[in-house]
Every structure is written in C-alpha cells, then in structure tokens.
Enzyme design. Structure first.
Site: not given
Length: 696
Positions: A336, A373
């Site tokens: 993330d 990401e």
C-alpha cells in the site's frame, strides 16, 4: 550411505531475532531501543487483567547488548500475555517521546489479545501481546508458485466476504468463514485472493470507546507481524494464528494463492496528538520520518510516515515479510502506498531506493509475488517506474483509460489499445514484461463495478464527513438516472457496460484483478470510500449470486477462457510484426470498416486482431487467433472482419449486447461469423470471435 528421509510435517520456519521466542526452558524477550534508559517487561495472567501480575526489570549491565534489550524468563510458555514499558527522555523537540507509564505493544508481537483498557489511573492500556508457538501441521503445504502471467487476482475483505447473514456460514466474518466459501471461489476460477490488511489494527479507540468511524478496511496498522484478532472465530488468545494458517492451507489445497495487502507506510499512532502505543514509546525518531526533529511528516495521509529506509526499520520490514512467507506460507504482497518506500530519511524521493531493490532481490522472498501501489498521498506517482522486473504494479492508467473509453470519452481509443496490449508504454522501456501490469477497473478504493455504471457522483454521506471524502474523479456515468432504476433501457445499458469492462479486463495482456462482488454486481449505494462501513454497505450480499447468476456465468467463462488461451497472457509484448514464420502480425488494429485504423480520427470503435503466440511461448499449440470488436458509440455499427482473417471459420465467443446465455459461449462454440464478413456490433458493446484453427 546416508539416505534422505521424507518428513512431510517438518516445514521450513523463520525464527525472528526480536520479540518473544519460546523454548523448552522459557521465553526470550528482545526489543530494540537506542535511547531508553530503562526497560521493563509486564506479564499478565488473563486478557482482562488491567494490571500486570509481574513486572520484570531489564538489567542495563546484563540484559542490554548494544541497542537490544534481551532477557530470558524461565518457565514462561506460549500463550503468555505481555507488554513492554520504557523509560527515557521526553524531548519532543529532539524526537524523543518516552513515557515511563505507557504500556507498549512489542513491534515484533506475533499476536495480540483483548482490546484497549483504561486503568484506575486513567491511563490507556493497549491490547496485550501474546507469546506464540508456530507449531502447525501444514501437511506438506508449500507455496503454489503459479507464474505471474497465469494469475487472476480477486481482491477481498476477510470479514466482509462472509459477515452478512446471507452468507449462511458457521463462522461468518472470519478466516474460517473464508474456508467455507472456497467452493465459490473455485467455481469463479480465480487463482489468487488478495486480502485487504490482515495485520493487527485498532478495533476500538485508545480511550476504550467504540470508534464512530472504524477503519473497517484495516489500513491502520498496529502490529505488523500479527494476524488481526478480529477475524478469528475463537476469542482465545492466539487463536487467530492457527485459524489464519488453516485458511491459507485450505486455499492452497484448492489451488488458490494468498497475497497480503501490507501497509508499511504509517501506523495507528498518528501525529503529535496521537496515542503512544508502541513505536513512539520505544524509539520514535527511528521509526518515523520527522520534520525539524519533532513534527511527523505525513506522506501517507494518515498522520505519520514510517521511516522505511532507516536500517532498523528496513530490517523490521524484511523480518516481517519473511515471517509471513515462511511461517504462514503467504504467496505474495501488495504494498500500500509503496512510493513511500522510495523516500529517504528526510522524505525525499530517491532513484533506485535501497528498500525497493532489496525486497526484489531478497533470496528468502524469491518465490513470492511483489506488487506496488506505485503512488503515495503526498503526490508521488511512479506507475511504470517502480523497481525492477520483479515488481508488478497496480496500473492506475489502465483503470482510467478503460473507464474513459467505455463511457465514450473522446481521445481514448489509442490509450485503450495500449492498455489492451499490455501497457508497453509504461513497462517495456525498463525491461519489464506485460505481467508487471496489474490491470484493474475497480478496487476497494472507489466505486464497485455496479456503482461505476449507476452513479455520476459519489454518495458518501453515511461516512459522516459531509460527502467531502473520497475521490471526485470517478470517470463514471449513470446513463440517465442516479442510482437504482426500473427503467429497462437504462438497466440494459448498465448491464452491457458491466460486461464490457469485465470482458476487456479479462482479455487484456497483463494480470487482471477483480474486486470481490463485482462478478455479481455488488453495490455500495454510491459510496466510493467505504473505509468505515462495517455493515451491509461493504459486506458481500450472497443473494446476488443467484440474482445475477448470468453475470457470474459470464465472468467465470471469461476466466476459464483466459486460463486456456496463451494468446491473451503473453510474457512478451505485442509488436505489430510477424513472428514465428507466420505471415500475419501478432497484433493488428482496424477501423469498423476493416481498413487500417487511423488513431487521430477520434473514433470510438475498433477491431483488434491478435494472433496466436509462437511455439516458443505456446509449446502445446493451444493459442488461437482472436478478433475483438469494440463499439463505444451510441449507435449500432457494421464491422467488417479484417481481410487477414479471410478463409477461416470464426466462432462467436462473447457478445455483450446479447441477453444471457447468448452473451458468452464458454465452450467457444458460438455462431459462426457470416460468410460476407459483415458483423453488426450493438451500441456500447463488444464482440469477440475465436478462430477454430490458427492461420499461417
């Protein structure tokens, strides 16, 4: 001569250098703190005990080795509950925030138990750490090692997947609940589940109260090494460790890999006004990126930023990844806000960041998939330039271009073709293959597929932020009515658009990712930021499986086709040139009239002719030539089959404008294309034809 003896139950395990390590004689406790002047171990008998049964002081002379405090407590067994407590300077201006009264979670804690408590002194007690024994009968389970090019990812939330009563499972909302739904996952055909965060995160706020807007998604880490206790069916301390392993083993037995969404960019301790729960009270200036020595840099958008390129923090992250891979048999990770790993200790983005390279090159992670990401909350956007060939990326460009084309936005034909062909513009220059692109149209963050075609605007009022949260750039449409409607004409086009986007996703080069529930049109009622909705807004409604069985059939048919067709999961980019002695290019682009496509004409219709791969990439010769006809206009159009396909027999595979069951022919035995090669493609629809034998 020594003979190798099989031992199926003896598995490779990874011993952590810090935290609580049980042995036959007791438990060793080790924790890093450079600036602490004193360290204490607090031991508890029961989860609900507010005060420790025993406090043991670390001896500075005998229990400190460099910056590591370590002691052995004889007789302590797995299941023991504990906290650390550290004394040291309170000098926020210099980055020190020691609080001798704070009960601290071990950064290497492998399980937590209980929740926040408030003592008689008014001080907060965080959940207790648990000493864990990782003994488990894996019964020979190993990582599945599926090639990335053959992967189909299903992003899902452990709790939300089975928490609804409609799931009709015994252990709803838990790791065990996932096991009960494995037959469904197998019927869908996906090859990997990507679990939204399962490391520990807060269930209640630091004052022991129920959180008004809980972080249901889990992007608020509290203990990186520990499976979330809230997803365990049993309430016994440490039960989550066993139940998580049972889930992984069962998924592997079904041929499904497990990828974890990990959040090494911030923690739940927040900024200067946040609680001291763990890292702040042990070595604040090491674990966090600070500005002017005291203020928390907020590249995560969550109050603080993990100092990922500090050697101590880097080591912790590596131990954590190895721990999940070797002690839980995890197959991969999605990082993330991974761009934060590209920031140095001053917060600056740096080329070739050591953390990113080391993750890719770590020999103990060599069997795992690593996905970034490739952006963060402070403006870094590194899609196409994150790491080396080992790193795959969530391709945000794919999402935007696919949405824009099917909505009918001008200038999107060329971008869609590029995404369909594997996004070579982003990855080829760095020597990265097409499967470095994780293609997605929806994710947990944003509209569901159903809502993407049902709402022009977000409707996040239930989040309690006056609809100010969530992205305003959704590239969505409602086709005439905002939200649910009984108008058949609108319902029809919405259904077609859902099929258009799912079909495009599943026939594109790269790796497709589907969000849980999109295959049956799960809705969040227009909420595009349901991070705090631990209720029916977020939970999977299993009634939709029957209600939208036709769409489920459509998606599973496409997934099976993808598995069977090396033509759409190549390891090399399409070049537009003939390969392997064939006379036709590996990919050709045409206008609706069958002539070469002129990219600058602003059209919203095209034909893609994709030839079967070479024998080098397809030794079994399973690949077939494909013709895909895209019509994003508001008119029915007549397409002409390209001349290079003349003389072959073309069977219809997909027609998104046709009602079920004629929208897909899973056995690729649909109607044969007419002899005059003129094919009508309905407005806002897609047709795919498959050659019954490769042309030479």
């Amino acid at each position: 001569m020594l003979m190798r003896q099989p031992c199926p139950d003896l598995q490779f395990a990874y011993a952590l250098p810090f935290g609580a390590t049980p042995s036959a004689t007791g438990t060793q406790f080790s924790v890093f703190s450079r600036s602490a002047t004193e360290m204490r171990l607090l031991l508890y008998n029961k989860v609900n005990d507010r005060e420790p049964a025993q406090v043991i002081d670390f001896d500075r002379d005998t229990d400190r080795w460099g910056d590591i405090w370590s002691l052995n407590v004889p007789g302590l067994e797995p299941g023991q509950l504990y906290h650390f407590q550290a004394s040291g300077p309170w000098e926020p201006e210099n980055g020190h925030r020691f609080d001798a009264s704070a009960r601290l979670i071990d950064p290497y804690a492998q399980a937590l138990a209980g929740t926040y408590q408030t003592g008689k002194d008014g001080l907060v007690r965080p959940p207790k750490c648990v000493v864990v024994d990782h003994s488990f009968d894996w019964e020979g389970d190993r990582h599945l090692r599926r090639d990335m090019s053959e992967t189909v990812i299903y992003e899902m939330h452990v709790r939300g997947f089975t928490k609804s009563r409609t799931a009709k499972v015994k252990a709803g909302g838990s790791y065990l609940g996932v096991i009960e739904k494995i037959p469904y996952l197998k019927s869908l055909g996906i090859t990997a589940v990507e679990l939204m965060p399962v490391h520990e995160f807060p269930i209640r706020d630091p004052h022991g109260k129920k959180i008004t807007r809980p972080n249901y998604w889990g992007y608020d880490p509290m203990a990186f090494f520990a499976p979330h206790r809230g997803y365990a069916h049993s309430s016994a301390p440490g039960a989550q460790v066993v139940e998580f392993k049972q889930m992984v083993k069962a998924l592997h037995a079904a041929g499904i890999e497990v990828i974890l969404d990990v959040v090494f960019n911030h923690t739940c301790e927040g900024n200067e006004n946040g609680p001291t729960l763990s890292f702040k009270g042990l070595e604040n200036q090491v674990y966090y990126i600070l500005s002017e020595g005291q203020h928390y840099c907020n590249y995560s958008g969550c109050g603080n930023t993990i100092n990922g390129n500090h050697p101590v923090v880097r080591e912790m992250i590596f131990h954590c990844l190895r721990h999940w891979v070797h002690n839980y048999h995890i197959d991969g990770f999605r990082f993330d806000l991974a761009s934060i790993l590209s920031r140095d200790r001053s917060g600056n983005l740096v080329p070739n960041p050591p953390m990113v390279e080391l993750i890719a090159e770590d020999p103990m992670l060599a069997d795992t998939k690593i996905i970034a990401e490739a952006w963060d909350a402070a403006g870094a956007y590194q899609v196409g330039s994150f790491g080396n060939h080992r790193w795959a990326e969530w391709n945000g460009r794919y999402r935007d271009d696919a949405r824009g084309f099917w909505r009918g936005d001008g200038g999107t034909l060329g971008p869609l073709a590029t995404r369909l062909a594997g996004s070579s513009d982003l990855y080829e220059h760095a020597g990265r293959p097409p499967f470095c692109s994780i293609n997605f149209i929806t994710s947990h963050d944003g509209f569901t597929m159903n809502d993407l075609v049902s709402y022009k605007d977000k409707h996040n009022d239930a989040n309690g932020e006056n609809n100010n949260d969530g992205d305003n750039h959704n590239i969505s449409d409602n086709y005439g009515v905002e939200g649910p409607t009984r108008k058949k004409c609108i319902s029809t086009i919405r259904g077609q658009q859902v099929r258009n986007m799912l079909a495009t996703l599943l026939v594109s080069q790269g790796v497709p990712m589907i969000v849980s529930g999109d295959e049956v049109r799960r809705t969040q009622k227009g909420n595009n930021n349901a991070y705090c909705q631990d209720n029916d807004i977020s939970w999977f409604d299993w009634r939709l499986v029957d209600k939208n069985a036709d769409l489920m059939r459509f998606v599973s048919g496409l997934i099976q086709f993808r598995k069977n067709q090396p033509t759409i999961r190549r390891k090399e980019y399409l070049t537009g040139r003939p390969v392997d002695g064939r006379k036709i290019p590996d990919v050709s682009w045409y206008g609706a009239d069958g002539s070469p496509l002129h990219w600058d004409q602003g059209a919203l219709a095209m034909t893609a002719y994709i030839a079967a791969p070479s024998r080098l990439d397809d030794p079994e010769g399973l690949g077939r030539d494909l013709v895909m006809m895209f019509n994003s206009t508001g008119d029915n159009l007549e397409f002409e089959l390209p001349s290079i396909g003349r003389g072959a027999i073309w069977n219809l595979f997909v027609d998104t404008s046709a009602p079920s069951p004629n929208d897909i022919y899973p056995e690729v035995d649909g109607p044969v294309a007419p002899s005059n090669r003129i094919i009508e493609v309905g407005r806002h629809s897609l047709k795919i034809f498959v050659c019954n034998a490769s042309l030479s």
